[in-house]
Scaffold this motif. Structure first.
Motif, PDB file in Angstrom:
ATOM      1  N   LEU A 169      16.673  98.885  41.154  1.00 57.79           N
ATOM      2  CA  LEU A 169      15.822  97.854  41.743  1.00 57.79           C
ATOM      3  C   LEU A 169      16.053  97.793  43.241  1.00 57.79           C
ATOM      4  O   LEU A 169      17.196  97.683  43.701  1.00 57.79           O
ATOM      5  CB  LEU A 169      16.118  96.489  41.121  1.00 57.79           C
ATOM      6  N   ILE A 170      14.966  97.835  43.986  1.00 53.22           N
ATOM      7  CA  ILE A 170      15.010  97.773  45.449  1.00 53.22           C
ATOM      8  C   ILE A 170      13.988  96.748  45.900  1.00 53.22           C
ATOM      9  O   ILE A 170      12.807  96.832  45.523  1.00 53.22           O
ATOM     10  CB  ILE A 170      14.676  99.143  46.069  1.00 53.22           C
ATOM     11  N   ALA A 171      14.430  95.775  46.681  1.00 58.07           N
ATOM     12  CA  ALA A 171      13.518  94.747  47.186  1.00 58.07           C
ATOM     13  C   ALA A 171      13.724  94.567  48.678  1.00 58.07           C
ATOM     14  O   ALA A 171      14.836  94.755  49.192  1.00 58.07           O
ATOM     15  CB  ALA A 171      13.744  93.414  46.476  1.00 58.07           C
ATOM     16  N   TRP A 192       7.575 102.013  39.309  1.00 61.69           N
ATOM     17  CA  TRP A 192       6.621 100.952  39.629  1.00 61.69           C
ATOM     18  C   TRP A 192       6.866 100.505  41.056  1.00 61.69           C
ATOM     19  O   TRP A 192       8.015 100.323  41.481  1.00 61.69           O
ATOM     20  CB  TRP A 192       6.809  99.762  38.695  1.00 61.69           C
ATOM     21  N   ILE A 193       5.790 100.285  41.800  1.00 65.73           N
ATOM     22  CA  ILE A 193       5.876  99.867  43.195  1.00 65.73           C
ATOM     23  C   ILE A 193       4.971  98.669  43.416  1.00 65.73           C
ATOM     24  O   ILE A 193       3.775  98.703  43.076  1.00 65.73           O
ATOM     25  CB  ILE A 193       5.452 100.999  44.158  1.00 65.73           C
ATOM     26  N   GLY A 194       5.535  97.608  43.981  1.00 69.05           N
ATOM     27  CA  GLY A 194       4.745  96.448  44.372  1.00 69.05           C
ATOM     28  C   GLY A 194       4.984  96.132  45.834  1.00 69.05           C
ATOM     29  O   GLY A 194       6.120  96.195  46.307  1.00 69.05           O
ATOM     30  N   ALA A 195       3.930  95.797  46.552  1.00 71.14           N
ATOM     31  CA  ALA A 195       4.051  95.461  47.968  1.00 71.14           C
ATOM     32  C   ALA A 195       2.981  94.445  48.330  1.00 71.14           C
ATOM     33  O   ALA A 195       1.861  94.486  47.797  1.00 71.14           O
ATOM     34  CB  ALA A 195       3.911  96.708  48.848  1.00 71.14           C
ATOM     35  N   ALA A 226      14.562  90.017  42.421  1.00 75.67           N
ATOM     36  CA  ALA A 226      13.806  90.047  43.681  1.00 75.67           C
ATOM     37  C   ALA A 226      12.764  91.168  43.704  1.00 75.67           C
ATOM     38  O   ALA A 226      11.626  90.965  44.147  1.00 75.67           O
ATOM     39  CB  ALA A 226      14.766  90.186  44.867  1.00 75.67           C
ATOM     40  N   ALA A 227      13.129  92.343  43.220  1.00 71.37           N
ATOM     41  CA  ALA A 227      12.188  93.472  43.247  1.00 71.37           C
ATOM     42  C   ALA A 227      11.040  93.292  42.269  1.00 71.37           C
ATOM     43  O   ALA A 227       9.976  93.910  42.422  1.00 71.37           O
ATOM     44  CB  ALA A 227      12.930  94.773  42.935  1.00 71.37           C
ATOM     45  N   VAL A 264       8.687  90.783  49.561  1.00 73.63           N
ATOM     46  CA  VAL A 264       7.406  91.358  49.979  1.00 73.63           C
ATOM     47  C   VAL A 264       7.228  92.786  49.487  1.00 73.63           C
ATOM     48  O   VAL A 264       6.139  93.355  49.599  1.00 73.63           O
ATOM     49  CB  VAL A 264       7.245  91.325  51.516  1.00 73.63           C
ATOM     50  N   LEU A 265       8.288  93.364  48.941  1.00 70.22           N
ATOM     51  CA  LEU A 265       8.231  94.743  48.472  1.00 70.22           C
ATOM     52  C   LEU A 265       9.226  94.895  47.330  1.00 70.22           C
ATOM     53  O   LEU A 265      10.330  94.340  47.386  1.00 70.22           O
ATOM     54  CB  LEU A 265       8.572  95.696  49.626  1.00 70.22           C
ATOM     55  N   GLY A 266       8.844  95.620  46.305  1.00 70.51           N
ATOM     56  CA  GLY A 266       9.759  95.840  45.188  1.00 70.51           C
ATOM     57  C   GLY A 266       9.503  97.169  44.504  1.00 70.51           C
ATOM     58  O   GLY A 266       8.357  97.617  44.402  1.00 70.51           O
ATOM     59  N   ILE A 267      10.575  97.798  44.051  1.00 70.92           N
ATOM     60  CA  ILE A 267      10.493  99.057  43.303  1.00 70.92           C
ATOM     61  C   ILE A 267      11.367  98.947  42.060  1.00 70.92           C
ATOM     62  O   ILE A 267      12.489  98.448  42.121  1.00 70.92           O
ATOM     63  CB  ILE A 267      10.963 100.256  44.157  1.00 70.92           C
TER      64      ILE A 267
END
Length: 260
Positions: free
Chosen positions: A101-103, A124-127, A211-212, A111-114
């Motif tokens: 998990l990376i946020a 999965w990528i969210g931004a 968070a991510a 504002v960004l999560g993987i």
């Protein structure tokens, strides 16, 4: 755009973590117990160290919060939140349903999560301002007409205290509980974003655990909040909901509260 630059950096972090993790998967790996009794392996530490090296070189003013090596304060309003292996128990058991998990938080908001699953090659990528993607393809949560139709997931009953467990079971009783899923950690949230699960309910989570997930779930059309329906922030107590169809938010919160 700045978010594109940050996303490129986050993808490099995920690649580096995966390179550190894969050699240890299904190997004769021993684990230590941390102060909270949760397990940690050399793979967890190697992956976080790899990500921290990149961040310190590329964005030295940004803060870092990591599960294994704690907090390093920055001088900007930005903070990277890292969980190198979310689901260490699954990793140790050889189950490829853990994830890195990376946020990125800006002024305390994700504002960004993987979510990166380095064994299956799933990401999965969210931004902010962008639709969530799974391996490059846009994904959406699915509609859920009634709470009784909902597939509910949680990592496991052992993570609830007695009081929380009562509330969780009250929610479970109002869902399609014969399809309830146990196990999965962050992987459940990716499946929710992809329209495979309707509700995830957890307790005892820390910032690095969730968070991510917020940009990923919300970028796919879902919502994340605490058990009272309030938005998550750094002061949240770790009672976390992810709901694929926001129309079911009031139903889920009401079901959880029925023991009050």
């Amino acid at each position: 755009m700045k978010i594109d630059h940050d996303l490129a950096l986050a993808l490099r972090l995920a690649d580096a973590a995966g390179d550190a993790i894969r050699p240890y998967f299904r190997s004769p790996l021993s684990a230590e117990r941390k102060s909270d009794a949760t397990p940690v392996t050399v793979a967890d530490r190697a992956a976080e160290e790899a990500m921290r090296r990149i961040l310190k070189a590329e964005v030295p003013r940004d803060g870092i919060v990591g599960e294994e090596f704690g907090t390093e304060a920055g001088s900007s309003n930005r903070c990277w939140v890292l969980d190198p292996i979310d689901g260490t128990v699954s990793f140790m058991a050889g189950r490829p349903i853990f994830g890195t998990l990376i946020a990125l938080l800006v002024e305390g908001w994700p504002v960004l999560g993987i979510i990166d699953q380095p064994i299956l090659g799933e990401r999965w990528i969210g931004a902010a301002g962008k639709p969530t993607t799974f391996n490059g393809q846009e994904v959406r949560t699915r509609p859920c007409r009634e709470l009784s139709d909902a597939m509910l997931a949680t990592t496991g009953p052992q993570y609830f205290n007695d009081h929380e467990g009562d509330h969780f079971m009250a929610l479970a009783a109002r869902t399609d509980h014969r399809r309830m899923m146990m196990g999965g950690d962050c992987y459940n949230y990716g499946l929710l974003a992809s329209g495979q699960i309707d509700v995830v309910c957890e307790a005892g989570l820390k910032l690095h655990d969730w968070a991510a997930l917020v940009p990923i779930v919300e970028g796919a059309g879902g919502t994340m909040c605490d058990w009272n329906g309030e938005p998550l922030n750094a002061d949240s107590e770790g009672q976390v909901l992810a709901i694929g169809d926001p129309a079911r938010l009031e139903d889920v919160v009401a079901a959880l509260a029925c023991h009050h």
